[in-house]
Design a protein around this motif. Sequence first.
Motif, short mmCIF file in Angstrom:
data_model
loop_
_atom_site.label_atom_id
_atom_site.label_comp_id
_atom_site.label_asym_id
_atom_site.label_seq_id
_atom_site.Cartn_x
_atom_site.Cartn_y
_atom_site.Cartn_z
N TYR A 266 0.81 -1.22 0.00
CA TYR A 266 0.00 0.00 0.00
C TYR A 266 0.85 1.27 0.00
N THR A 267 2.09 1.18 0.46
CA THR A 267 2.98 2.33 0.34
C THR A 267 3.28 2.59 -1.13
N LYS A 268 3.60 1.55 -1.88
CA LYS A 268 3.86 1.71 -3.32
C LYS A 268 2.61 2.24 -4.03
N LEU A 269 1.46 1.74 -3.63
CA LEU A 269 0.21 2.20 -4.23
C LEU A 269 -0.02 3.68 -3.93
N ALA A 270 0.21 4.07 -2.68
CA ALA A 270 0.03 5.48 -2.30
C ALA A 270 1.01 6.37 -3.06
N MET A 271 2.24 5.93 -3.20
CA MET A 271 3.24 6.73 -3.91
C MET A 271 2.91 6.86 -5.39
N SER A 272 2.23 5.88 -5.96
CA SER A 272 1.85 5.96 -7.38
C SER A 272 0.69 6.92 -7.60
N LYS A 273 -0.08 7.16 -6.54
CA LYS A 273 -1.26 8.01 -6.67
C LYS A 273 -1.07 9.39 -6.04
N CYS A 274 -0.01 9.56 -5.31
CA CYS A 274 0.20 10.79 -4.54
C CYS A 274 1.62 11.28 -4.82
N ASP A 275 1.76 12.15 -5.80
CA ASP A 275 3.08 12.60 -6.24
C ASP A 275 3.55 13.76 -5.36
N LEU A 276 4.46 13.45 -4.46
CA LEU A 276 4.96 14.44 -3.51
C LEU A 276 6.41 14.81 -3.84
N PRO A 277 6.87 15.96 -3.37
CA PRO A 277 8.29 16.29 -3.53
C PRO A 277 9.16 15.20 -2.93
N LYS A 278 10.39 15.09 -3.43
CA LYS A 278 11.30 14.00 -3.06
C LYS A 278 11.42 13.83 -1.55
N GLU A 279 11.54 14.94 -0.82
CA GLU A 279 11.78 14.85 0.61
C GLU A 279 10.57 14.32 1.38
N ALA A 280 9.40 14.30 0.72
CA ALA A 280 8.18 13.87 1.40
C ALA A 280 7.58 12.60 0.79
N LYS A 281 8.29 11.96 -0.15
CA LYS A 281 7.68 10.88 -0.92
C LYS A 281 7.23 9.70 -0.06
N HIS A 282 7.91 9.44 1.08
CA HIS A 282 7.51 8.33 1.94
C HIS A 282 6.29 8.65 2.80
N LEU A 283 5.79 9.86 2.66
CA LEU A 283 4.58 10.26 3.39
C LEU A 283 3.35 10.25 2.49
N ALA A 284 3.44 9.58 1.36
CA ALA A 284 2.31 9.48 0.45
C ALA A 284 1.12 8.85 1.16
N TRP A 285 -0.08 9.35 0.84
CA TRP A 285 -1.27 8.90 1.56
C TRP A 285 -2.32 8.34 0.62
N LEU A 286 -3.29 7.68 1.22
CA LEU A 286 -4.48 7.19 0.52
C LEU A 286 -5.70 7.87 1.12
N ASP A 287 -6.56 8.39 0.27
CA ASP A 287 -7.80 9.02 0.73
C ASP A 287 -8.74 7.93 1.23
N LEU A 288 -9.32 8.12 2.39
CA LEU A 288 -10.20 7.09 2.95
C LEU A 288 -11.54 7.00 2.24
N ASP A 289 -11.81 7.93 1.32
CA ASP A 289 -13.03 7.83 0.52
C ASP A 289 -12.82 6.99 -0.73
N THR A 290 -11.60 6.53 -0.95
CA THR A 290 -11.32 5.71 -2.12
C THR A 290 -11.31 4.24 -1.76
N GLU A 291 -11.42 3.40 -2.78
CA GLU A 291 -11.40 1.96 -2.55
C GLU A 291 -10.06 1.52 -1.96
N GLU A 292 -8.97 2.12 -2.47
CA GLU A 292 -7.64 1.76 -1.99
C GLU A 292 -7.47 2.14 -0.52
N GLY A 293 -7.98 3.32 -0.15
CA GLY A 293 -7.88 3.77 1.23
C GLY A 293 -8.66 2.88 2.17
N GLN A 294 -9.86 2.49 1.76
CA GLN A 294 -10.67 1.60 2.60
C GLN A 294 -10.03 0.22 2.71
N GLU A 295 -9.43 -0.25 1.60
CA GLU A 295 -8.74 -1.54 1.63
C GLU A 295 -7.60 -1.53 2.64
#
Length: 471
Positions: A266-295
């Motif tokens: 799910y970290t890889k999934l979040a990073m693919s959907k949440c493009d953050l600056p390099k210094e913050a890339k490991h803080l990528a998130w999933l929206d809880l209103d999405t199927e991925e977030g609920q999963e």
Amino acid sequence: MKNNKYTGEYIKNQGFSEGKIIGELLDALDSLKDEMSESEVDYILTDLKNDPVKYLSDNRFKSSAEELLKPVDLVLQLKDTPDPYKVYGADGIEEGALKQMEIAMRLPIARTGALMADAHQGYGLPIGGVLATENSIIPYGVGVDIGCRMCMSIYEISDTVIEERKNDLKKMLIDNARFGRETFKKPKDHQILDSNLFKEIDVIRKLKDKAASQIGSSGGGNHFVEFGVTTINSPDNELNLAEGRYLAVLSHSGSRGMGAAIANHYTKLAMSKCDLPKEAKHLAWLDLDTEEGQEYWLAMNLAGDYASACHHQIHERMAVGLRANPIAMIENHHNFAWKEQDDFGNEIIVHRKGATPAGKGVLGIIPGTMTEPGFIVRGKGNSTSVNSASHGAGRVMSRTRAKNTLDAKSVSNYITNAGVEVIGSGLDEAPMAYKNIHDVMDAQKDLVDIIGTFQPRIVRMCGDKKFKEVD
């Protein structure tokens, strides 16, 4: 017309961005061969770039037009400055952890946060970091070892049994505890393995066999199972225990390979959907209103319940060996996320990565080192710390530095002089690789009340077999 002049470089020079569109246009032009003149190609490329909708009905350039019309993933911008957050025990916290927390507090979804006194640098959110977000979950804000937790069983048995039956207790730990890659030949069954999530979510379904084989075991690193002495020093306690000394078993472990696999997926999934600056890339998130977030939310909770099941089986095995039932049990996660409310009644998602829940009246365990005491605590519900406290002493040395700088004989003598016997472990878990637990507890007097302590006496950790033999 020979179209070999229409290279990727030529198409980029016509104003098209690097990416899949280059390949789409090269395929389209290659299929046309001699049907168009060079001037016609130049015109179409310019017109297509300016008005791709027009070409959705043109079979020659339909795929190129569709690619151009896809939403562009823009790099998400962080706040210019971090939102305020409270730091406990700031004098003992390394610069790297502070920088990581500041980056976390610049996330657009961040609402409030705190850094505990045992904090040190990690991946994404620092270990000891607490971050509240709005309707979003950060897999690396929870951590790789999802649901890592403490569990203590207290027995109405005199602590003198530790000396009287030392070899029996050591053998009990060797026979009934497994660490790292070592598992039981015949693992026990548990109802957690019957969860429908093992059928409903593909990534979890693939992990069922691993979960079944590792249940009841502990991870490597700083995970342990140990016998020690619990001292209850508060006459008014939720455990209904009289003041005094008791034999106790304390364990520390998480969700094993299943939790790690869930975190990585799910970290890889979040990073693919949440493009953050390099210094913050490991803080990528999933929206809880999405199927991925609920999963992920369901998977995280399953991993937490699985971690608890592992602890319960560990303690059941010890209870059988002791031929006694515990009179009290305490347990708590410290790598997890909870739905809670802020001071204004708004729902927030509280990530505690290496932090103990300390809501008002909530019991928890904050361990020390293999020679220093741990503490049974009652949360005070301090919103400044987002109702949290430390999850241990916290490292002052990295594992590599500890291995390279500490002397094995000196460490062994130190442990022996403390009246503690260790089965397994290594220099990376030496007591001097950690902060002084008393300083950590002193820094969080506003967060928890201490109702009891736990002093380790026989400690079992992951290590070479030659350290696991009974004398």
